[in-house]
Design a protein around this motif. Structure first.
Motif, PDB file in Angstrom:
ATOM      1  N   ALA A  88       0.810  -1.219   0.000  1.00  7.17           N
ATOM      2  CA  ALA A  88       0.000   0.000   0.000  1.00  7.17           C
ATOM      3  C   ALA A  88       0.844   1.270   0.000  1.00  7.17           C
ATOM      4  CB  ALA A  88      -0.923   0.009   1.210  1.00  7.17           C
ATOM      5  N   VAL A  89       1.967   1.268   0.707  1.00 10.84           N
ATOM      6  CA  VAL A  89       2.817   2.461   0.801  1.00 10.84           C
ATOM      7  C   VAL A  89       4.286   2.071   0.713  1.00 10.84           C
ATOM      8  CG1 VAL A  89       1.181   3.846   2.150  1.00 10.84           C
ATOM      9  CG2 VAL A  89       2.827   2.426   3.339  1.00 10.84           C
ATOM     10  N   GLY A  90       5.101   3.042   0.335  1.00 10.23           N
ATOM     11  CA  GLY A  90       6.541   2.849   0.274  1.00 10.23           C
ATOM     12  C   GLY A  90       7.213   3.738   1.300  1.00 10.23           C
ATOM     13  N   GLY A  91       8.462   3.427   1.610  1.00 10.68           N
ATOM     14  CA  GLY A  91       9.176   4.220   2.601  1.00 10.68           C
ATOM     15  C   GLY A  91      10.649   4.319   2.311  1.00 10.68           C
ATOM     16  N   ASN A  92      11.285   5.255   2.998  1.00  7.21           N
ATOM     17  CA  ASN A  92      12.724   5.443   2.926  1.00  7.21           C
ATOM     18  C   ASN A  92      13.313   4.909   4.226  1.00  7.21           C
ATOM     19  OD1 ASN A  92      15.375   6.617   3.269  1.00  7.21           O
ATOM     20  ND2 ASN A  92      14.882   7.930   1.533  1.00  7.21           N
ATOM     21  N   LYS A  93      14.042   3.804   4.125  1.00  6.01           N
ATOM     22  CA  LYS A  93      14.593   3.132   5.303  1.00  6.01           C
ATOM     23  C   LYS A  93      15.553   4.029   6.080  1.00  6.01           C
ATOM     24  CE  LYS A  93      17.512  -0.306   4.784  1.00  6.01           C
ATOM     25  NZ  LYS A  93      18.097  -1.633   4.521  1.00  6.01           N
ATOM     26  N   ILE A 153       3.846   2.935  10.389  1.00  6.39           N
ATOM     27  CA  ILE A 153       3.884   3.633  11.680  1.00  6.39           C
ATOM     28  C   ILE A 153       4.422   2.696  12.755  1.00  6.39           C
ATOM     29  CG2 ILE A 153       2.438   4.652  13.479  1.00  6.39           C
ATOM     30  CD1 ILE A 153       0.649   5.686  11.103  1.00  6.39           C
ATOM     31  N   HIS A 154       3.984   1.443  12.734  1.00  6.98           N
ATOM     32  CA  HIS A 154       4.458   0.440  13.690  1.00  6.98           C
ATOM     33  C   HIS A 154       5.984   0.295  13.633  1.00  6.98           C
ATOM     34  CE1 HIS A 154       4.643  -3.253  16.032  1.00  6.98           C
ATOM     35  NE2 HIS A 154       5.357  -3.775  15.064  1.00  6.98           N
ATOM     36  N   HIS A 155       6.553   0.435  12.454  1.00  7.35           N
ATOM     37  CA  HIS A 155       8.004   0.323  12.272  1.00  7.35           C
ATOM     38  C   HIS A 155       8.721   1.641  12.549  1.00  7.35           C
ATOM     39  CE1 HIS A 155       8.482  -3.785  10.808  1.00  7.35           C
ATOM     40  NE2 HIS A 155       7.318  -3.630  10.217  1.00  7.35           N
ATOM     41  N   GLY A 156       8.002   2.668  12.997  1.00  8.90           N
ATOM     42  CA  GLY A 156       8.630   3.929  13.383  1.00  8.90           C
ATOM     43  C   GLY A 156       8.777   4.944  12.271  1.00  8.90           C
ATOM     44  N   TYR A 157       8.036   4.790  11.182  1.00  4.80           N
ATOM     45  CA  TYR A 157       8.112   5.722  10.058  1.00  4.80           C
ATOM     46  C   TYR A 157       7.086   6.842  10.239  1.00  4.80           C
ATOM     47  CZ  TYR A 157      11.160   2.584   7.469  1.00  4.80           C
ATOM     48  OH  TYR A 157      12.233   1.819   7.067  1.00  4.80           O
ATOM     49  N   ARG A 158       7.377   8.007   9.670  1.00  5.01           N
ATOM     50  CA  ARG A 158       6.457   9.147   9.703  1.00  5.01           C
ATOM     51  C   ARG A 158       5.957   9.433   8.300  1.00  5.01           C
ATOM     52  NH1 ARG A 158       8.137  13.593   7.114  1.00  5.01           N
ATOM     53  NH2 ARG A 158      10.330  14.130   7.070  1.00  5.01           N
ATOM     54  N   PRO A 159       4.798  10.113   8.174  1.00  4.37           N
ATOM     55  CA  PRO A 159       4.252  10.412   6.842  1.00  4.37           C
ATOM     56  C   PRO A 159       5.102  11.412   6.066  1.00  4.37           C
ATOM     57  CG  PRO A 159       2.632  10.855   8.572  1.00  4.37           C
ATOM     58  CD  PRO A 159       3.927  10.555   9.238  1.00  4.37           C
ATOM     59  N   CYS A 160       5.062  11.301   4.751  1.00  5.20           N
ATOM     60  CA  CYS A 160       5.758  12.225   3.851  1.00  5.20           C
ATOM     61  C   CYS A 160       5.004  13.553   3.806  1.00  5.20           C
ATOM     62  CB  CYS A 160       5.817  11.605   2.456  1.00  5.20           C
ATOM     63  SG  CYS A 160       6.466  12.696   1.178  1.00  5.20           S
ATOM     64  N   ARG A 167       0.869  16.829   8.824  1.00  4.15           N
ATOM     65  CA  ARG A 167       0.528  17.897   9.787  1.00  4.15           C
ATOM     66  C   ARG A 167       0.092  17.308  11.125  1.00  4.15           C
ATOM     67  NH1 ARG A 167      -1.221  20.597   5.157  1.00  4.15           N
ATOM     68  NH2 ARG A 167      -3.334  19.774   5.310  1.00  4.15           N
ATOM     69  N   ILE A 168      -0.707  16.270  11.083  1.00  4.43           N
ATOM     70  CA  ILE A 168      -1.140  15.620  12.324  1.00  4.43           C
ATOM     71  C   ILE A 168       0.064  15.052  13.067  1.00  4.43           C
ATOM     72  CG2 ILE A 168      -2.431  13.651  13.250  1.00  4.43           C
ATOM     73  CD1 ILE A 168      -4.454  14.182  10.930  1.00  4.43           C
ATOM     74  N   TRP A 169       0.959  14.373  12.344  1.00  7.92           N
ATOM     75  CA  TRP A 169       2.170  13.825  12.964  1.00  7.92           C
ATOM     76  C   TRP A 169       3.002  14.937  13.586  1.00  7.92           C
ATOM     77  CZ3 TRP A 169       7.244  14.932  11.688  1.00  7.92           C
ATOM     78  CH2 TRP A 169       8.216  14.164  12.345  1.00  7.92           C
ATOM     79  N   LYS A 170       3.162  16.039  12.849  1.00  8.32           N
ATOM     80  CA  LYS A 170       3.971  17.160  13.307  1.00  8.32           C
ATOM     81  C   LYS A 170       3.393  17.757  14.594  1.00  8.32           C
ATOM     82  CE  LYS A 170       7.216  20.240  12.257  1.00  8.32           C
ATOM     83  NZ  LYS A 170       8.611  19.946  12.381  1.00  8.32           N
ATOM     84  N   LEU A 171       2.072  17.923  14.645  1.00  8.09           N
ATOM     85  CA  LEU A 171       1.428  18.462  15.850  1.00  8.09           C
ATOM     86  C   LEU A 171       1.646  17.555  17.054  1.00  8.09           C
ATOM     87  CD1 LEU A 171      -1.939  19.809  14.415  1.00  8.09           C
ATOM     88  CD2 LEU A 171      -0.062  21.160  15.400  1.00  8.09           C
ATOM     89  N   ARG A 172       1.613  16.255  16.826  1.00  3.47           N
ATOM     90  CA  ARG A 172       1.837  15.316  17.927  1.00  3.47           C
ATOM     91  C   ARG A 172       3.281  15.324  18.411  1.00  3.47           C
ATOM     92  NH1 ARG A 172      -1.597  10.294  15.461  1.00  3.47           N
ATOM     93  NH2 ARG A 172      -3.620  11.134  15.986  1.00  3.47           N
ATOM     94  N   MET A 173       4.199  15.693  17.537  1.00  2.77           N
ATOM     95  CA  MET A 173       5.619  15.695  17.903  1.00  2.77           C
ATOM     96  C   MET A 173       6.041  16.974  18.605  1.00  2.77           C
ATOM     97  SD  MET A 173       6.424  12.725  17.049  1.00  2.77           S
ATOM     98  CE  MET A 173       8.133  12.766  17.442  1.00  2.77           C
ATOM     99  N   TYR A 188       7.431   7.409   5.225  1.00  4.35           N
ATOM    100  CA  TYR A 188       6.625   6.609   4.302  1.00  4.35           C
ATOM    101  C   TYR A 188       5.687   7.523   3.525  1.00  4.35           C
ATOM    102  CZ  TYR A 188       2.437   7.013   7.217  1.00  4.35           C
ATOM    103  OH  TYR A 188       1.359   7.503   7.908  1.00  4.35           O
ATOM    104  N   GLY A 189       5.258   7.051   2.343  1.00  6.96           N
ATOM    105  CA  GLY A 189       4.346   7.838   1.528  1.00  6.96           C
ATOM    106  C   GLY A 189       3.681   7.000   0.458  1.00  6.96           C
ATOM    107  N   LYS A 190       2.911   7.681  -0.374  1.00 10.90           N
ATOM    108  CA  LYS A 190       2.189   7.017  -1.460  1.00 10.90           C
ATOM    109  C   LYS A 190       3.173   6.467  -2.486  1.00 10.90           C
ATOM    110  CE  LYS A 190      -1.815   9.958  -0.880  1.00 10.90           C
ATOM    111  NZ  LYS A 190      -2.713  10.946  -1.486  1.00 10.90           N
ATOM    112  N   LEU A 191       2.772   5.418  -3.164  1.00 15.29           N
ATOM    113  CA  LEU A 191       3.669   4.769  -4.123  1.00 15.29           C
ATOM    114  C   LEU A 191       4.017   5.669  -5.300  1.00 15.29           C
ATOM    115  CD1 LEU A 191       2.088   1.210  -4.122  1.00 15.29           C
ATOM    116  CD2 LEU A 191       4.178   1.958  -2.970  1.00 15.29           C
ATOM    117  N   GLY A 192       3.170   6.625  -5.648  1.00 18.73           N
ATOM    118  CA  GLY A 192       3.428   7.513  -6.774  1.00 18.73           C
ATOM    119  C   GLY A 192       4.104   8.823  -6.395  1.00 18.73           C
ATOM    120  N   CYS A 193       4.551   8.968  -5.169  1.00 20.54           N
ATOM    121  CA  CYS A 193       5.157  10.217  -4.694  1.00 20.54           C
ATOM    122  C   CYS A 193       6.449  10.541  -5.454  1.00 20.54           C
ATOM    123  CB  CYS A 193       5.454  10.109  -3.207  1.00 20.54           C
ATOM    124  SG  CYS A 193       6.217  11.577  -2.491  1.00 20.54           S
TER     125      CYS A 193
END
Length: 101
Positions: A39-44, A75-82, A91-97, A49-54
């Motif tokens: 469903a999503v890709g990420g940068n190790k 998210i379980h693996h500790g990744y944040r949204p792009c 934005r939601i992630w940023k507000l929580r941080m 993580y983000g959409k596959l077409g990003c």
């Protein structure tokens, strides 16, 4: 003809762990994406993580690219949204941080 079921594809299986691009043949990866197993890709390296077409995701090195079955898995693996392809989730992630003021 081989089955589209990822658990029935020769020596490769997809689990609820991240799938590394460098260790996965492109044909198999495309099959997983087509069938909705990824469903999503990420940068190790950056833990993003983000959409596959990003656009940002398409520029990363293959050795740093990983894939997940869901946002929750990333998210379980500790990744944040792009911030580029998922601005609302970012934005939601940023507000929580941010520390409370």
């Amino acid at each position: 003809m081989r089955s589209a079921d990822p658990h029935n594809t020769e020596h490769y299986t997809i689990t609820y762990n991240m799938l590394e691009h460098k260790d996965t043949p492109d044909a198999l990866l495309h099959k997983y994406i087509r069938n909705g197993y990824i469903a999503v890709g990420g940068n190790k390296k950056l833990k993003i993580y983000g959409k596959l077409g990003c656009r940002s995701g398409k520029k990363m090195l293959r050795k740093n690219r990983v894939f997940f079955t869901s946002e929750q898995e990333a998210i379980h693996h500790g990744y944040r949204p792009c911030g580029h392809c998922m601005p609302g989730a970012y934005r939601i992630w940023k507000l929580r941080m941010e520390p409370y003021q």
